[in-house]
Design a protein around this motif. Structure first.
Motif, PDB file in Angstrom:
ATOM      1  N   ALA A   1      -1.428   3.683  -8.844  1.00  0.00           N
ATOM      2  CA  ALA A   1      -0.935   3.741  -7.463  1.00  0.00           C
ATOM      3  C   ALA A   1      -0.575   5.149  -7.008  1.00  0.00           C
TER       4      ALA A   1
ATOM      5  N   TYR B   1      -2.461   6.648  -4.820  1.00  0.00           N
ATOM      6  CA  TYR B   1      -2.944   6.651  -3.434  1.00  0.00           C
ATOM      7  C   TYR B   1      -4.025   7.694  -3.158  1.00  0.00           C
ATOM      8  N   ARG B   2      -4.528   8.328  -4.216  1.00  0.00           N
ATOM      9  CA  ARG B   2      -5.543   9.350  -3.969  1.00  0.00           C
ATOM     10  C   ARG B   2      -6.812   8.727  -3.390  1.00  0.00           C
TER      11      ARG B   2
ATOM     12  N   PHE C   1      -5.750  -1.592  -4.485  1.00  0.00           N
ATOM     13  CA  PHE C   1      -6.626  -0.626  -3.829  1.00  0.00           C
ATOM     14  C   PHE C   1      -8.057  -1.134  -3.918  1.00  0.00           C
TER      15      PHE C   1
ATOM     16  N   THR D   1      -7.650   7.793 -13.029  1.00  0.00           N
ATOM     17  CA  THR D   1      -7.797   6.941 -14.195  1.00  0.00           C
ATOM     18  C   THR D   1      -9.045   6.096 -14.011  1.00  0.00           C
TER      19      THR D   1
ATOM     20  N   PHE E   1     -11.810   3.361 -10.570  1.00  0.00           N
ATOM     21  CA  PHE E   1     -13.142   3.536  -9.989  1.00  0.00           C
ATOM     22  C   PHE E   1     -13.962   4.362 -10.969  1.00  0.00           C
TER      23      PHE E   1
HETATM   24  S1  SF4 Z   1      -7.062   3.260  -7.792  1.00  0.00           S
HETATM   25 FE1  SF4 Z   1      -6.950   5.253  -8.812  1.00  0.00          FE
HETATM   26  S2  SF4 Z   1      -6.823   6.702  -7.102  1.00  0.00           S
HETATM   27 FE2  SF4 Z   1      -6.331   4.676  -6.260  1.00  0.00          FE
HETATM   28  S3  SF4 Z   1      -4.117   4.526  -6.376  1.00  0.00           S
HETATM   29 FE3  SF4 Z   1      -4.916   3.596  -8.261  1.00  0.00          FE
HETATM   30  S4  SF4 Z   1      -4.932   5.257  -9.756  1.00  0.00           S
HETATM   31 FE4  SF4 Z   1      -4.711   6.204  -7.746  1.00  0.00          FE
END
Ligand code: SF4
Ligand SMILES: Cc1cc2nc3c(=O)[nH]c(=O)nc-3n(C[C@H](O)[C@H](O)[C@H](O)COP(=O)(O)O)c2cc1C
Ligand code: FES
Lengths: 157, 900, 461
Positions: B157, B159-160, B185, B207, B210
């Motif tokens: 989380a 948010y990138r 996400f 991580t 994706f």
């Molecule tokens: S999916 Fe990846 S980029 Fe998106 S909030 Fe989770 S860790 Fe961060």
């Protein structure tokens, strides 16, 4: 498809804000008021009505406590589980409700009449424990018994 | 950002840094290891993850200080922080411990393993033991399409992803759902990610949420991948890439940072277009009329051809080395470009525009422009990476507003808050709707030729010396004046055009606007245009006539053999045309990496290495020469065309090689104007470098990789051409002097993920340490101070119905289009498009299929109406509609199906 | 009813008649309503209203106690100021134990509306919103009706009462999230987004709703304003027993004889409020401690009952006055279970933006859960203490998590033994870390994490 009524109400709310997306929460509540809950299709329709993406509306819809993204019963019972009600016997109230309705938190009675959900403090802590049935706040439920509860709920068809 | 300096103290050490930057960036630039998650160099800071904690002190006397987030703390004179004190270290470790409460610890089966920012940061903070003993939350995953795999349980989380996908790249179909520790996400529902830049999520996500889906299906650990600096050759932008290889297969492509070309991001065509190199059916042996040929025999046959009446035709991806070698063997006048008259004109216009542009628009100039005109080109398809840059350009006004409110540019959330809907003016004038229209100040739809006239009207509005187009529609005239006013007022104006709609007049118009801006005393604009292919500019630099002239020669019987260099003639001539040529010619020698109609028709076929297997230099849209290096040696007898050609030269007693450097030296001497091609990357012996290892120092199993075939370890291939070696010995990393053009990886101790790039930059988001990778060719004759117009004045208005080629990121590149992942994105789009009014006029308002006729040839295709398209043209993606490339821009006739 | 002659000593609740419908606009006018508005519009420059409120030493009743006049003074004013400005009344009131704004809105909506208009005039806002929590259906209905009445009488709209001042007021009912009460998150919510707090600077007074200057004030705060305009700063300060001006709506909940809310002089003591107004503890119960101002304040103990309930005195006693609504802990309630209940609330209501809050509070909740059932492990208390430190002010993005830690840290301090008792004997604790016994009986008060949202994502619908 949003009904004409829904569209009118959403348009009225939209006029209250500088930007269309600002009416997102109102739009979700309007649709929910008419249909009981907000379906995937409704999310997409609202997005279209507010010139934004489905994902953007769903991001909002899933954030807030009072938007139901799954079907609920005709009446939603929100039992306050915050501290003052808890101090005043909310666990007992909840137990009575479970017994009365035969469902657990998060569930809907098989006849589709009630959905039982927790809620945070209803702002009526001096008359705890309290719960919301539909739009009605019921207070002073400390000494409530099964019979009174049944009578109280009987008012909700 | 101001250039004021400030003295700050970190852990008792004084440093002089740029004032106003944030502490995290500054600390990273100083080489310190400070962990972070939510910050990203291209996305700025939002202070969400709380990972970059440091302790800030009011002054030297402050005994305890307070914990702050480095990424949210601006550096001022006297800023005093500790990074290694107990309080901030405890906080940083705690953040990892919190993140790990829900992280599944599935590193052994995670495609991100060893390439994982989360792993790096975990080790960096020293968080090694788990105290959390409770249940973890779990999520369901989504199918996000062919490119990106989804495993939400790994999410921390930060948010990138949403900040990149939505805020940066303008995607609308990825978001964050839910709340508290149940945030999700993904998409509103399973389905293919729509953005052209979805693949960057793989690198943006710290991580394994994706990950690269095709790579995951053909997986190799990062540390077992052999890499070399390479280039994307799927369009003319020339993004820098790191392909990774194992067992002779290219497994994946990662971004290779180049501040001038692609920064941190690639488009999905570039990232996922690699599969052709792994095709089982690729030719590995030369072939003569009687069957397979040994290389020596093939070279001898080819050498023999050269004595006859031979000509050569070259594709637009062919490296400059091969182009040069061919010219050296045949003489310039015998080398033709595989381009029809329109393409040829476009290619030359491209070069001309580069020569007259006051300055060429590289990536930073596009992103930092404060007013832009996009004339004709749908950049998000034809030069996608530049389209992404252009979107950033619209933020400049917001940055300025933020600066006025004393909000620094890196404070992403606050900048957006202050900026709201304010955008720098981007004017889009294209024949069809583009993905950037939503952020544009004006959107104009007209045919390419009408757009060129609009361009001249803008030039005329800026400088009355420029001729005005006759009888321009009043609406267009108005737009022209508005655009002219914005361009004149701009401090960093930008002009972009391109070849996609096959209208050379757009180039002339763009040059005229540039000239008018200079003449009227406004700021000189940055100018760029996107040509058709990866080495269009390089090929244009070498020059040569086109297919029309070649056809004349073939048909007149003036040549009896033809050499085809990395091009499929069937695309231009059709299969029948190819057959005719084949019959006219005694010999057809074909160099290619992939079999195709031309290859099949060859009397002499030579297998060629793909870009992943060869060295070569390409010149991108901006005139930037860049070198790619072989990631792995080609299998069988395949090799770079220039290596074949050097062999031929040798067989004829003419020396071009024997090495790449020798060839380039010969090139520089023969073509002094192009000497810059030699300097795109250091020579093999530059500065006495030890071989730069292509294999990471953790590369495993080299001695055993072939044990099932031969228990003796094979001798590693020897690379005499470059400063790289097929080895894991030697090291590169921060502090080593490996020049950027030769770096085979961005790795630094403790930094195994792509985030390691910060160790290699002079400044976050700025130039690479050790100088640029690639070099701009000095194209301008004399000074660029004053732009000159290209060609004649504005074209006349016309009402011919023409075929408008609509570019398509996933369909247009035949090479990339061989990837199953890319093919999965080619569904639909097979219809011709017509503006409803035009349809009405043609009596086709209700037709669902039509017959289209170009130059006497007919096809039948479905028809759809599209209001956001210029009238007076038939729009079609030629590839998706299966129409010949040569039809682009040609006059067409349309009839309802079955009509006479 | 005739016009009031002498200034009231309970200005906020003077017109509220419990269990009755509130005054409509005519009744409200007859009771002296909208006089302050007329007076301000006619006789005062906007800046004078600001100065008056500053002078009255009105401090924000939303919890932080920020001086209201000072906040208003931060809004750009004058000819160069942005054309649009917003005034937002914060009626989110989701802090457990807090039930004061509801009384004001249900009981006297016109007082609130008049307050909004006067405040808007002071900062020259042209649009206002009441951000009301979604569960307050009755308040919503009454305020909406009152807004329409006020508009009908020309108190809202263009050129109010011929003053040239325009102001429109809209009701926004929330879809529910405690974090919406945090002023920047509230602004995000009003923009139709996820209620995620925003970084400061820029402060809302400079760039708030839609990027424009915005003042967010608590409903109770605002309701004081007309009275200050009517009767002056000196009068207002005189209502209080301390430096902080005015009266305060205090409340008591928990197992006392007469829970309720009362408007009392600012600075009344907790003992007075609990013993006199709430009638003291129920028979057989002793007061063990209390949260002075809602769920996010530190516990004070029975020994601290004499603390004057104002911002400075409660702070000095080691807590916060918060919303001034006291929650009483009696000696027969498990303090560990009570804190667990509180942390459950805070964990659920985290917006999910910053790590410590999103992942730290649920962890604390789970550890507390173990302690409630005697499943604690050695080290748990230290872990909790560490969390209270690491989720403290400055460590998280907004004040939600620090607020969550206040009851926990103070309870650990005052009643550590209660927590220690929840640690399982060494023999009983499993040697290998694993999830707590799943079949352990769940407490009745346990709230399942089942919301109608369900799991999001594929198939989750
Ligand atoms: S999916 Fe990846 S980029 Fe998106 S909030 Fe989770 S860790 Fe961060
Ligand atoms: C998590 C959180 C919740 C809050 N909830 C409320 C609330 O429900 N009502 C309120 O008036 N203020 C609330 N506040 C305080 C507001 O941020 C803000 O300080 C207040 O509305 C300002 O009004 P005032 O100056 O009149 O007190 C909350 C703050 C935080 C951090
Ligand atoms: S990187 Fe600084 S808070 Fe995330």
């Amino acid at each position: 498809m949003l009904s004409e009524q829904e569209q009118r109400e959403i348009a009225a709310e939209r006029a209250h804000y500088e930007q269309p997306q600002a009416a997102a929460i109102e739009a979700l509540k309007i649709v929910q008021a008419h249909r009981g809950w907000v379906s995937d299709e409704a999310v997409a329709d609202i997005a279209a009505a507010l010139d934004t993406s489905t994902a953007a509306i769903d991001a909002v819809a899933t954030f807030y406590n009072l938007i139901y993204r799954q079907p609920v019963g005709r009446h939603v019972i929100h039992v306050c589980d915050s501290v003052s009600c808890w101090l005043m016997g909310q666990p007992r109230l909840l137990e009575l409700l479970r017994a009365e309705l035969g469902i657990d938190l998060g569930q809907t009675t098989p006849d589709g009449r009630f959905t039982l959900l927790p809620t945070v403090c209803l702002g009526t802590c001096d008359r705890a424990p309290a719960m919301l049935v539909g739009r009605d706040t019921h207070r002073d439920l400390e000494g409530v018994d099964a019979q009174r509860l049944a009578t109280l709920l009987a008012a909700y068809e | 950002m101001s250039s004021k300096r400030a003295t700050i103290h970190i852990d008792g050490q004084a440093h002089e840094v740029a004032a106003g930057r944030n502490l995290l960036e500054v600390a990273l630039e100083l080489g310190l290891d400070l962990p972070y998650f939510c910050w990203h160099p291209a996305l700025g800071a939002v202070g969400a993850c709380r990972q970059c904690a440091v302790t800030q002190y009011k002054d030297a006397q402050d005994p305890s200080g307070r914990v702050v987030m480095a990424c949210m703390t601006p550096c001022g004179d006297g800023t005093r922080v500790a990074t290694q004190d107990a309080a901030s270290r405890e906080m940083r470790q705690a953040v990892i411990e919190w993140l790990m409460t829900n992280h599944p610890h599935d590193c052994p089966v995670c495609a991100e393993g060893g390439n994982c920012h989360l792993q790096d940061m975990t080790v960096m903070t020293g968080q090694a033991y788990r105290r959390y003993r409770h249940a973890k939350r779990t999520h369901r995953n989504q199918d996000l399409g062919p490119f990106v795999a989804h495993e939400m349980n790994r999410c921390i989380a930060c948010y990138r992803c949403v900040r990149y996908y939505r805020d940066y790249a303008g995607g609308e179909d990825l978001d964050v759902f839910g709340a508290h520790n149940n945030v999700y996400f993904g998409r509103a529902e399973s389905g293919t990610l729509e953005s052209h830049f979805a693949g960057n999520l793989v690198e943006v996500c710290p991580t394994g949420v994706f990950t690269d889906k095709p790579y995951g299906a053909d997986y190799t650990r990062k540390w077992d991948l052999q890499q070399a600096p390479s280039l994307c050759n799927h369009c003319a932008v020339g993004c820098n890439t790191y392909p990774g290889e194992r067992y002779g297969r290219i497994k994946r492509i990662e971004n290779r940072y180049n501040e001038a070309v692609n920064g941190y991001f690639l488009c999905d065509r570039g990232r996922y277009g690699l599969a052709y190199s792994n095709e089982a059916g690729r030719p590995r042996q030369a072939r003569g009329p009687q069957g397979p040929l040994r290389p020596v025999a093939a070279i001898e046959r080819l050498a023999g051809l050269l004595d006859g009446r031979v000509a050569a035709v070259v594709g637009d991806r062919v490296s400059c080395e091969s182009l040069y070698a061919l010219r050296a063997l045949l003489g310039a006048e015998r080398v033709f470009r595989a381009a029809g008259p329109a393409q040829l004109a476009l290619e030359d216009a491209q070069l001309q525009l580069l020569r007259v542009a006051p300055q060429v628009a590289d990536l930073p100039r596009i992103e930092n422009a404060d007013c832009a005109l996009l004339l004709g080109e749908d950049l998000l398809h034809s030069g996608a990476r530049l389209g992404l840059a252009l979107r950033q350009m619209t933020r400049q006004r917001g940055f300025a507003a933020a600066a006025q409110a004393h909000v620094p540019t890196w404070q992403d959330q606050s900048v957006r808050l202050v900026a709201q809907q304010q955008r720098s003016p981007l004017h889009i004038a294209t024949p069809a709707r583009t993905g950037l229209d939503e952020v544009a100040a004006t959107q104009t739809r007209a045919t390419p030729r009408e757009l060129a006239r609009l361009g001249w009207a803008i030039a005329h509005a800026l400088d009355p010396q420029q001729p005005a187009p006759a009888a321009l529609e009043p609406a267009l005239q108005q737009v022209a004046e508005r655009i002219a006013a914005d361009l004149r007022a701009a401090q960093r104006p930008l002009l972009l055009t391109g070849a996609a709609c096959a209208e050379p007049a757009l180039y002339a118009a763009t040059a005229a606007i540039a000239q008018a801006l200079v003449a009227c005393g406004a700021e000189a604009p940055a100018v760029a245009a996107v040509p058709a292919a990866a080495n269009s500019v390089g090929r244009a630099l070498f020059g040569g006539a086109g297919l029309q002239d070649l056809a004349a020669q073939v048909e007149a019987g003036r040549i009896d053999s033809l050499i085809v260099l990395e091009h499929d003639l069937a695309a231009d001539l059709g299969e029948a045309g190819l057959q005719r040529w084949r019959e006219q010619l005694q010999q057809l020698a074909v160099f290619d990496a992939l079999p195709g109609p031309t290859w099949e028709a060859a009397t002499l076929a030579l297998p060629v290495a793909t870009i992943f297997e060869a060295e070569g230099t390409l010149v991108n849209y901006a005139g930037r020469a860049q070198r790619h290096f072989a990631v792995h040696p080609p299998a069988g007898d395949a090799r770079a065309s220039w290596i074949w050609l050097c062999g031929v030269a040798e067989a004829r007693g003419q020396s071009l090689g024997p090495t790449l450097d020798a060839l380039l030296q010969g090139l520089a001497e023969a073509e002094p104007a192009l000497a810059g091609l030699r300097d795109a990357a250091p020579a093999a012996d530059a500065g006495g470098l030890n071989a730069v290892p292509r294999q990471p120092h953790r590369y495993s199993g080299r001695t055993a990789m072939h044990a099932h075939q031969d228990m003796h370890e094979p001798r590693p291939p020897i690379d005499l051409d470059t400063a790289l070696g097929y080895t894991m010995e030697g090291a590169q990393g921060p502090g080593r002097d490996t020049p950027p053009a030769l770096r085979t990886a961005h790795w630094a101790p403790g930094w195994n993920s792509p985030q390691a790039i910060n160790k290699f930059q002079q400044e976050i988001g700025g130039a690479l340490r050790g100088g640029p990778a690639g070099c701009l060719l000095p194209l301008a004759e004399g000074s660029r101070a004053a732009a000159q117009t290209l060609g004649a004045g504005p074209p006349e208005a016309e009402d011919t119905l023409r075929l408008l080629p609509l570019p398509d990121l996933f369909a247009d590149d035949a090479l990339a289009g061989r990837s199953p992942a890319i093919q999965a994105r080619q569904q639909g789009g097979a219809a011709l498009r017509l503006h409803p009014r035009t349809a009405e006029r043609l009596g086709l308002a209700t037709a669902s299929r039509v017959r289209i006729e170009v130059d006497g040839e007919q096809r039948e295709r479905p028809l759809t109406l599209c209001a956001d398209l210029a009238a007076q043209c038939v729009g079609a993606n030629l590839a998706r509609c299966g129409l010949p490339a040569a039809w682009a821009g040609r006059p067409v006739r349309l009839r309802a199906e079955g009509g006479a | 009813m005739s016009q009031k002659i002498s200034p009231p000593d309970k200005p906020l609740t003077d017109r509220i008649r419990p269990e009755h419908a509130p005054f409509d606009v005519a009744e409200y006018e007859r009771a002296g309503g909208y006089q302050a508005l007329r007076r301000a519009l006619r006789t005062m420059a906007p800046q004078e209203v600001v100065a008056l409120v500053k002078d009255a030493n009105l401090r924000g009743r939303g919890g932080a106690g920020f001086p209201t006049g000072v906040k208003w003074g931060l809004v750009p004013h004058g000819p160069d100021a942005p054309k649009h400005k917003y005034l937002i009344a914060n009626g989110d009131e989701m802090e457990p134990g807090t039930f004061k704004d509801r009384l004001l809105l249900e009981g006297d909506p016109h007082q609130f509306i008049e307050a909004m208009i006067v405040a808007a005039y002071a900062i020259q806002a042209d649009v206002g919103y009441l951000f009301l929590r979604g569960e307050y259906h009755l308040a919503a209905q009454r305020v909406q009706r009152a807004i329409e009445e006020a508009r009908g009488r020309g108190y809202l709209g263009r050129n109010i009462k011929g003053s040239g001042f325009d102001f429109e007021l809209h009701l926004h009912t929330s879809a529910g999230r405690y974090i919406c009460g945090e002023e920047t998150a509230l602004i995000s919510a009003l923009e139709g987004k996820r209620a995620v707090p925003r970084a400061k600077p820029p402060f809302p007074t400079v760039a708030g709703l839609f990027g424009r200057p915005t003042v967010v004030n608590n409903v109770e705060t605002l309701c004081n304003v007309p009275h200050i305009v009517n009767y002056g700063a000196d009068w207002y300060r005189g209502l209080s027993r301390t430096e902080n001006g005015g009266t305060k709506l205090y409340g008591v909940s928990g197992r006392v004889c007469h829970p309720g809310a009362w408007e009392l002089p600012m600075g009344s003591s907790a003992r007075e409020i609990i013993d006199e107004h709430a009638g003291g503890m129920r028979a057989g119960l002793r007061l063990r401690g209390f949260l002075p101002g809602g769920a996010s304040t530190d516990f004070l103990t029975a020994a601290q009952l004499d603390v004057a309930m104002d911002y400075d005195a409660v702070a000095k006693a080691g807590s916060r006055m918060g919303t001034g609504t006291i929650i009483v802990l009696d000696d027969q309630t498990s303090v560990v279970a009570m804190v667990r209940n509180l942390e459950h609330f805070f964990a659920q209501e985290s917006c999910g933006w910053c790590t410590p809050c999103r992942d730290g509070i649920p962890w604390a909740e789970k550890v507390l859960d173990d302690l409630v059932y005697g499943r604690g492990r050695p080290g748990d208390l230290e872990l909790l203490e560490q969390q209270t430190r690491l989720l403290g002010p400055g460590r998280t993005f907004c004040a939600h998590a620090p607020g969550a830690m206040e009851p926990l840290q103070s309870a650990l301090q005052h009643w550590r033994g209660d927590f220690e008792a929840g640690i399982a004997p060494a023999a009983a604790a499993p040697a290998i870390a694993g999830p707590a016994t799943p079949e352990a009986p769940r407490p009745l008060s346990e709230v399942l994490e089942t919301t109608p949202m369900g799991p999001v994502g594929e198939g989750g619908r």
